[in-house]
Structure formats: structure tokens, C-alpha cells
Design an enzyme around this catalytic site. Structure first.
Site, PDB file in Angstrom:
ATOM      1  N   PRO A   1       3.434  -4.532  -9.763  1.00 45.10           N
ATOM      2  CA  PRO A   1       2.347  -5.204 -10.484  1.00 45.10           C
ATOM      3  C   PRO A   1       0.985  -4.747  -9.956  1.00 45.10           C
ATOM      4  O   PRO A   1       0.812  -4.557  -8.754  1.00 45.10           O
ATOM      5  CB  PRO A   1       2.581  -6.686 -10.183  1.00 45.10           C
ATOM      6  CG  PRO A   1       3.975  -6.791  -9.688  1.00 45.10           C
ATOM      7  CD  PRO A   1       4.348  -5.469  -9.104  1.00 45.10           C
TER       8      PRO A   1
ATOM      9  N   GLY B   1      -1.921  -7.441  -4.959  1.00 45.26           N
ATOM     10  CA  GLY B   1      -1.789  -7.423  -3.500  1.00 45.26           C
ATOM     11  C   GLY B   1      -0.547  -6.713  -3.011  1.00 45.26           C
ATOM     12  O   GLY B   1      -0.183  -6.811  -1.845  1.00 45.26           O
TER      13      GLY B   1
ATOM     14  N   GLY C   1      -0.026  -3.347  -3.242  1.00 45.36           N
ATOM     15  CA  GLY C   1      -0.270  -1.947  -2.881  1.00 45.36           C
ATOM     16  C   GLY C   1       0.015  -0.949  -3.986  1.00 45.36           C
ATOM     17  O   GLY C   1       0.361   0.203  -3.695  1.00 45.36           O
TER      18      GLY C   1
ATOM     19  N   ASP D   1      -2.276  -0.389   3.985  1.00 44.36           N
ATOM     20  CA  ASP D   1      -1.475  -0.222   2.765  1.00 44.36           C
ATOM     21  C   ASP D   1      -0.876   1.183   2.696  1.00 44.36           C
ATOM     22  O   ASP D   1       0.342   1.350   2.549  1.00 44.36           O
ATOM     23  CB  ASP D   1      -2.332  -0.469   1.513  1.00 44.36           C
ATOM     24  CG  ASP D   1      -2.682  -1.935   1.318  1.00 44.36           C
ATOM     25  OD1 ASP D   1      -2.495  -2.713   2.271  1.00 44.36           O
ATOM     26  OD2 ASP D   1      -3.153  -2.296   0.222  1.00 44.36           O
TER      27      ASP D   1
HETATM   28  C1  MEV Z   1      -5.134  -5.500   1.484  1.00 42.54           C
HETATM   29  O1  MEV Z   1      -3.769  -5.248   1.231  1.00 42.54           O
HETATM   30  C2  MEV Z   1      -5.324  -5.923   2.913  1.00 42.54           C
HETATM   31  C3  MEV Z   1      -6.773  -6.190   3.324  1.00 42.54           C
HETATM   32  O2  MEV Z   1      -6.705  -6.545   4.712  1.00 42.54           O
HETATM   33  C4  MEV Z   1      -7.651  -4.987   3.140  1.00 42.54           C
HETATM   34  C5  MEV Z   1      -7.347  -3.844   4.094  1.00 42.54           C
HETATM   35  O3  MEV Z   1      -6.682  -4.023   5.095  1.00 42.54           O
HETATM   36  O4  MEV Z   1      -7.807  -2.728   3.788  1.00 42.54           O
HETATM   37  C6  MEV Z   1      -7.362  -7.370   2.580  1.00 42.54           C
END
Ligand code: MEV
Length: 316
Positions: free
Chosen positions: A101, A105, A107, A152
């Protein structure tokens, strides 16, 4: 030239999102149930240098030259060609699809980059090493938000649970006892750039407060590492709850995320938290093999648009 196919998984942040951007440790794991896929094929009828790109999930159907310079797919292709020092590659077609998706969040952007870089470099007969793949994907992550930690692209490239500190060599984690996680999607698009930007502004205005929150998140990640490496699975639950509380104080939770986190706990999860940049997107819940299906069911009843059951384990 034979066609090449490469796939890359999604990822979840188990502990330490946001604080990881400020140098604190974090823990992340691949999600193999969802994947991005890139296929590269020769186009014997095309002129040298012509690269046709098809990515139906992203609404892209174009020749490389037609894509804007900042387009993530164009950057992945150009970055790979530059790394291989190839200015006039053979004509080829690149097709990208993904079951990850978008803006949730998990990746998806980094997974598409990793799949494209691997498929293209393999097609051209010079597959890049994991470190090179990850650092090229990191450059593309910078388009999504200016100051990514790199967690990520690292988790997705290595496809292993990792303990991550920004700008430090990757540490693959030993998972003493595999554990199960339900990932549930609020269905609300979450922009990493917006969320990371909001935290940066708040940090700028209240430095001491945010530094203390980042320290607490870092301490939770350190404690979680001990639990994961010593097989103390249930103890991860309260650490997830604590991390969710810290993220709420950072201002990156939302009523929908809080609602799903509470529903997971009420249905028997050992702990739950938002995962990733927050303000929408996904939350995760720590479950046993017994409670997993009931927690997933409860999350769907509570309004989640999707629930995925995954396992965090040592790579085979
Ligand atoms: C995003 O998956 C994680 C964050 O901590 C951003 C990052 O680490 O680059 C919000």
C-alpha cells in the site's frame, strides 16, 4: 539479453521512528507478505538508449526522457545507469508493480527503488552489491522527505530485522524467538514528508522537550533489542505501548491510530503502536499465534481497511 525480475518487501518500524532521524536507535523488520516487483526486458526494435517505463499502480506509462528529473522512478533508473557508468544502454522496457500500500508507512517507495535498481543492474549484467543498492535507494528517499534516516532503504535492501542508527553500519538482529505482528491500516494516507517536517518544526521550537522524547524512544529501542535477542517476546508489548505514548507526545498519532491501538489491546494484543511516520497509515500489534486472528478481526471491525499478519524472525 534475458529478462530479469527483482522483488523487494515492505517494512515496518517496530521501535524508534522519528527519533531515528535525530540519531537515536530504531528497530525495523521486512514485511514479506507485500512486495514491489520490477521486470526488465530487452526491446530489440527500440533505438539504443530508449527506456520505456510502465508502472500501472503509480499511473506511469512513459519513456524515461518524458519523466520529470525528480520523478522517483526516473531517479532510480538514472542513478543505476550512473553507478554503472553507462550513458547509452540498450533499448529496454521496465515494468513495475507492487502490492505494498502506498503512503501507508510500509516503505512502498523504497521497495520500488530497490526492485528497480536490482532488476536493471542485473539486466545490464552487473548486479550491484547490497550496500550500493541501499545507498542508491537512500538518494531517492531524499525526494520523499529531505532528511531520511535511511532505515527504510536499509531494511528493505537487506530484507532482515535490523537495529539501525543513522550513518552507522547496519546491524542485523538475532531474533531468538520469532514473534507475530498484525499490521492494520487506518486507510488514511500518511505523508512522511509532512510528518517529518512537522516534527522538525516542533523540535526547532521546543528543543529540550523533543530531545527528551527522542532519548526516551531510543531507550525503548535499546530495551526492545535486549528482549528480541533474548526471546522475551511478551515484554515487547509494554515497550510498544510506551513507544506509542512517546510518539503521541511528539504529535504524530491521530484519533484513528489511537482507536486501532486501543482496539488491538482490548482484543488481546500484548502491545500496540503506530508504525512509520504516523498521522495516518499503519499501526502494529504484538500478538501470539492464538490471539493473532482475533486481533486482526477486531481491527477490521474497528475500521481498519486492511490487516496483515506477519512474523518477525531470523532470515533463512
Ligand atoms: C519512516 O518510515 C520512518 C521515519 O522515522 C522517517 C525516517 O526514518 O526517515 C518517520
Amino acid at each position: 539479453m534475458p529478462a530479469t525480475t527483482s522483488t523487494a518487501p515492505g517494512k515496518i518500524i517496530l521501535f524508534g521512528e522519528h527519533a531515528v532521524v535525530y540519531g537515536r536507535p530504531a528497530i525495523a523488520a521486512p514485511v514479506k507478505e507485500v512486495r514491489a516487483r520490477a521486470v526488465v526486458k530487452a526491446n530489440p526494435r527500440g533505438p539504443a538508449g530508449e527506456i520505456r517505463i510502465q508502472a500501472p499502480d503509480l499511473g506511469v506509462e512513459a519513456e524515461l526522457g518524458q519523466l520529470l528529473a525528480g520523478d522517483p522512478l526516473a531517479r532510480a533508473v538514472r542513478g543505476t545507469l550512473a553507478a554503472l557508468r553507462l550513458s547509452s544502454p540498450p533499448a529496454m522496457n521496465l515494468r513495475v508493480t507492487s502490492t505494498i500500500p502506498i503512503a501507508a508507512g510500509l516503505g512502498s517507495g523504497a521497495a520500488v527503488s530497490v526492485a528497480v535498481i536490482r532488476a536493471l543492474s542485473a539486466f545490464l549484467g552487473r548486479p550491484l552489491r547490497d550496500e550500493q543498492v541501499s545507498s542508491l535507494a537512500y538518494e531517492i528517499e531524499k525526494i520523499h522527505h529531505g532528511s531520511p534516516s535511511g532505515i527504510d532503504n536499509t531494511t528493505i535492501t537487506f530484507e532482515k530485522p535490523i537495529f539501525f542508527v543513522k550513518s552507522k553500519p547496519v546491524q542485523i538482529m538475532q531474533v531468538s524467538l520469532p514473534f507475530s505482528i498484525v499490521i492494520a491500516d487506518t486507510g488514511i494516507a500518511s505523508s512522511t514528508a509532512a510528518s517529518v517536517g512537522q516534527v522538525r518544526r516542533a523540535w526547532g521550537a521546543h528543543k529540550d522537550h523533543y530531545e527528551a522524547l527522542f532519548d526516551s524512544a531510543g531507550a525503548v529501542a535499546e530495551a526492545a533489542r535486549q528482549c528480541i535477542e533474548h526471546g522475551l517476546v511478551e515484554s515487547l508489548g509494554p515497550l510498544m505501548d510506551a513507544n506509542h505514548g512517546i510518539l503521541s507526545k511528539m504529535g504524530v498519532s491521530s484519533p484513528e491510530l489511537d482507536h486501532l491501538v486501543k482496539a488491538a489491546r482490548a482484543a488481546g494484543a500484548w502491545g500496540a503502536k503506530l508504525s512509520g511516520s504516523g498521522q495516518g497509515g499503519n499501526m502494529i500489534a504484538l500478538v501470539s499465534t492464538k490471539t493473532g486472528p482475533q486481533v486482526a478481526e477486531a481491527l477490521l471491525e474497528a475500521g481498519a481497511v486492511r490487516a496483515i499478519l506477519t512474523q518477525v524472525a531470523n532470515p533463512r
